[in-house]
Design a protein around this motif. Structure first.
Motif, short mmCIF file in Angstrom:
data_model
loop_
_atom_site.label_atom_id
_atom_site.label_comp_id
_atom_site.label_asym_id
_atom_site.label_seq_id
_atom_site.Cartn_x
_atom_site.Cartn_y
_atom_site.Cartn_z
N SER A 1 0.82 -1.21 0.00
CA SER A 1 0.00 0.00 0.00
C SER A 1 0.86 1.26 0.00
O SER A 1 2.02 1.25 0.44
N ARG A 2 0.26 2.36 -0.47
CA ARG A 2 0.95 3.64 -0.49
C ARG A 2 1.27 4.12 0.93
O ARG A 2 2.35 4.66 1.19
N ALA A 3 0.31 3.94 1.83
CA ALA A 3 0.51 4.38 3.21
C ALA A 3 1.69 3.66 3.84
O ALA A 3 2.51 4.26 4.55
N LYS A 4 1.80 2.36 3.59
CA LYS A 4 2.90 1.59 4.16
C LYS A 4 4.23 2.04 3.57
O LYS A 4 5.25 2.10 4.26
N VAL A 5 4.23 2.37 2.27
CA VAL A 5 5.44 2.88 1.62
C VAL A 5 5.95 4.12 2.37
O VAL A 5 7.13 4.24 2.70
N GLU A 6 5.04 5.06 2.63
CA GLU A 6 5.41 6.29 3.32
C GLU A 6 5.95 6.00 4.72
O GLU A 6 6.97 6.56 5.14
N ASP A 7 5.26 5.12 5.45
CA ASP A 7 5.66 4.81 6.82
C ASP A 7 7.03 4.14 6.87
O ASP A 7 7.88 4.48 7.70
N VAL A 8 7.25 3.19 5.97
CA VAL A 8 8.53 2.46 5.97
C VAL A 8 9.68 3.38 5.56
O VAL A 8 10.75 3.36 6.16
N ALA A 9 9.47 4.20 4.53
CA ALA A 9 10.52 5.13 4.10
C ALA A 9 10.89 6.08 5.23
O ALA A 9 12.07 6.36 5.46
N SER A 10 9.88 6.57 5.93
CA SER A 10 10.13 7.49 7.05
C SER A 10 10.89 6.80 8.17
O SER A 10 11.85 7.35 8.73
N ALA A 11 10.49 5.57 8.50
CA ALA A 11 11.15 4.84 9.58
C ALA A 11 12.61 4.51 9.23
O ALA A 11 13.49 4.60 10.09
N LEU A 12 12.87 4.14 7.99
CA LEU A 12 14.24 3.85 7.58
C LEU A 12 15.10 5.12 7.64
O LEU A 12 16.25 5.08 8.09
N SER A 13 14.52 6.24 7.19
CA SER A 13 15.26 7.50 7.22
C SER A 13 15.62 7.88 8.66
O SER A 13 16.73 8.33 8.94
N GLU A 14 14.66 7.68 9.57
CA GLU A 14 14.91 8.00 10.98
C GLU A 14 16.00 7.10 11.57
O GLU A 14 16.70 7.48 12.50
N ALA A 15 16.13 5.90 10.98
CA ALA A 15 17.16 4.96 11.45
C ALA A 15 18.51 5.20 10.79
O ALA A 15 19.45 4.43 10.98
N GLY A 16 18.60 6.28 10.00
CA GLY A 16 19.88 6.61 9.37
C GLY A 16 20.11 5.95 8.03
O GLY A 16 21.22 6.00 7.48
N ILE A 17 19.08 5.32 7.47
CA ILE A 17 19.18 4.68 6.16
C ILE A 17 18.56 5.62 5.14
O ILE A 17 17.36 5.93 5.24
#
Length: 622
Positions: A250-266
């Protein structure tokens, strides 16, 4: 504009094809079926080609286009693919162009003029543009060498990426019967192959099928627990600082995962059809042109992405079919270097996909085929044997070896146990609760958990209540998934994931059917695989045995980045990583030695030879 590398195109021979392969593309030999395909098409034959991503499909139409008189017309579904392939061809000295919606009227008119003047070797056209009366009329006036239909599975309603505009391509055989046609795809089962051949009038044409094996890709499927944390760990421990693609449903999951990875320094970027087109383009350009970017996407992303150094493809949701899984994971490791195809998978994925199929507007026949494809993918996810063997077997490719040595099941074989009693308890529980409930409720009943729902329906009074306390929740979930994969249970999409017995469950309940289940011990398994990866045990030894000079390698990549920015093309269009590796390992001292490295053709030697030799000499200085 470069002059055409083939000044006199007439009848070809294998030697001529080989000389063009070397002079234009800097390659000394064909791979697999390439030479047979090139000769067949250059001689005017039609064919269907099935070849894995990274297997060299493009050469199968690019080379015959250079060998035959006229311009090769390449039907391609994606602007990004056209742009990058044309940039690479121009770098190699080939007169190539695109004709799509990104061009202004003046630019399109210039491309049309060049086509009619015979000044093009290859022209990439979107299917919807090609089928316009204006474009068909234009092609009718030009000298055409061949038609190549790339991503040909898009023509099939049974394929995983059906595109209605591809249906109209049947007009090519009707309007231009004398022009050879080659249809190419990286993935198609027997049903899809048959439809491609029928729709593109290739039923009498030979079908060239290369091996689907991608030995450099390590296949790994883990039990989904906290998939986001599992993904972070996977990237951090196995692919830190490397480019990768993460697929979500889903689009919503894409946004959430990208944000979480970015916050983790990825460094991660989202990509889906709901984003503004200009933002999608920027994210795609960054992924292609920068090192170490992770793109998190729906399946709207990927087809035609020619980036060779994608080190991993991860799935946080189950794809729709083995074809889709193979196509998506195949975007990893196009350069032949060790890469990963990693997926976190759970029972909820099966339920979700079944619901999507059941609620779709497709015909009953379409739904039956879709369910069959989903079942095959679940079988791949749940197999206790070699995943590569199972994957290749789906495409009709027999594999003699029992173990591939590069999938999770072969690296750390799972333990098996007699699961007959476990299966009987599970099936009995599903039956006695009315076949109306999902996995969580059945597990609550089996382990004797007094939830509100259990007491509401009186299931604490059933004989099956508490009979499964010997297993924990994770073990019961694993058993449930395996019974679904074996076909003894099915997830009902219309009943919100209710698990129902199938015909074959009768034999299990009567004790007539043997059941062997994988023991759920993923954490230990994954630690073992990660340890082997860190020790380098999973990476193949370089074919030439030579080690690249790290300092020279870094200097070459920095130089390539500068050239790519100046020319406005992806870095791999200037030189592939494998070519950089070859230069850094062999340290050529002359233009002749440099010309002998794979990927250095005549034009690249002319444009970059002296600069590259200067970098090598600088690296050799004390």
């Amino acid at each position: 504009m470069y002059a055409s590398p083939i000044p006199d195109r007439g009848s070809e021979s294998p030697a001529t094809a080989l000389s063009v392969l070397n002079s234009v593309f800097g390659l000394t030999a064909f791979r697999g079926e390439q030479e047979k395909i090139v000769r067949h098409v250059a001689d005017g034959g039609n064919c269907l080609v099935l070849m894995p991503t990274g297997g060299g499909k493009s050469l199968c139409y690019q080379l015959p286009s250079l060998l035959r008189k006229g311009c090769g017309i390449v039907v391609s579904p994606l602007i990004a693919l056209m742009r990058d392939q044309v940039a690479g061809l121009i770098e190699a000295g080939v007169n190539a162009a695109v004709l799509n919606s990104t061009l202004s009227f003046e630019e399109a008119s210039e491309v049309e003029r060049r086509l009619l003047a015979g000044d093009l070797d290859l022209l990439y056209v979107a299917p919807e543009r090609l089928l316009t009366p204006r474009c068909l009329n234009l092609i009718g006036q030009a000298d055409i060498a061949l038609f190549a239909v790339d991503e040909a599975h898009c023509v099939s309603q049974w394929g995983h990426d059906f595109r209605p505009e591809y249906i109209g391509l049947s007009v090519l055989s009707e309007k231009f019967p004398e022009v050879p046609r080659i249809a190419l795809t990286a993935t198609a089962d027997e049903l899809t192959r048959k439809e491609i051949a029928e729709r593109l009038s290739l039923t009498d044409a030979p079908c060239f099928v290369a091996s689907f094996d991608r030995p450099n890709i390590r296949y790994e499927i883990v039990d989904k627990q906290n998939s986001l944390n599992q993904l972070k760990t996977f990237i951090a421990e196995r692919h830190a600082g490397e480019a990768g693609i993460v697929y979500c449903l889903s689009r919503a999951k894409v946004e959430d995962v990208a944000s979480a990875l970015s916050e983790a320094g990825i460094p991660a970027l989202p990509y889906h059809a709901g984003l503004d087109a200009s933002l999608r383009a920027r994210h795609q350009d960054r992924f292609i042109n920068e090192d170490g970017i992770v793109i998190v996407a729906t399946i709207a992303f990927g087809m035609g992405i020619d980036k060779p150094d994608v080190r991993f493809v991860a799935h946080l949701d189950l794809p729709k079919s083995i074809e889709a899984y193979y196509q998506e994971t195949g975007r990893a490791g196009r350069d032949g270097k060790p890469s990963s195809a990693w997926m976190a998978y759970g029972l909820s994925d099966i339920v979700q996909q079944r619901r999507m199929i059941d609620e779709s507007s497709g015909s009953d026949a379409f739904k039956r085929v879709s369910i069959g494809k989903l079942d095959a993918l679940v079988g791949l996810a749940e197999t206790a044997h070699c995943r590569r063997r199972r994957l290749l077997g789906y495409f009709g490719e027999a594999v003699e070896a029992e173990s591939c040595g590069n999938c999770d099941n072969c690296l750390t074989p799972p333990k098996m146990r007699d699961g007959k009693v476990i299966a009987q308890k599970l099936l009995s529980c599903a039956y006695r609760t009315g076949q109306r409930f999902g996995a969580m409720h059945l597990i609550d009943v089996l382990v004797g958990r007094m939830t509100e729902k259990v007491t509401q329906f009186g299931h604490d009074k059933l004989s099956v209540f508490g009979i499964g306390r010997e297993l924990n929740e994770k073990q019961w979930r694993a058993a449930l998934r395996q019974l679904v994969a074996m076909g003894h249970l099915r997830a009902d999409g219309e009943a919100y994931g209710a698990l129902k017995l199938t015909e074959t469950s009768r034999g299990v309940l009567k004790g007539e059917t043997e059941i062997w289940l994988r023991e759920a011990a993923p954490s230990t398994r994954n630690r073992a695989i990660r340890a082997k990866s860190r020790r380098g045990e999973l990476a193949p030894t370089p074919a030439n045995g030579a080690a690249a000079d790290p300092a020279l390698h870094a200097a070459l990549k920095a130089w390539r980045s500068e050239i790519a920015r100046a020319r406005g093309v992806p870095a791999y269009v200037v030189l592939h990583d494998s070519t950089i590796d070859g230069i850094a390992a062999t340290r050529p001292a002359t233009l002749g030695e440099l010309r002998g490295i794979a990927g250095i053709g005549d034009k690249k030697l002319e444009h970059y030879g002296e600069e590259l030799l200067a970098l090598v000499r600088a690296g050799a200085a004390p």
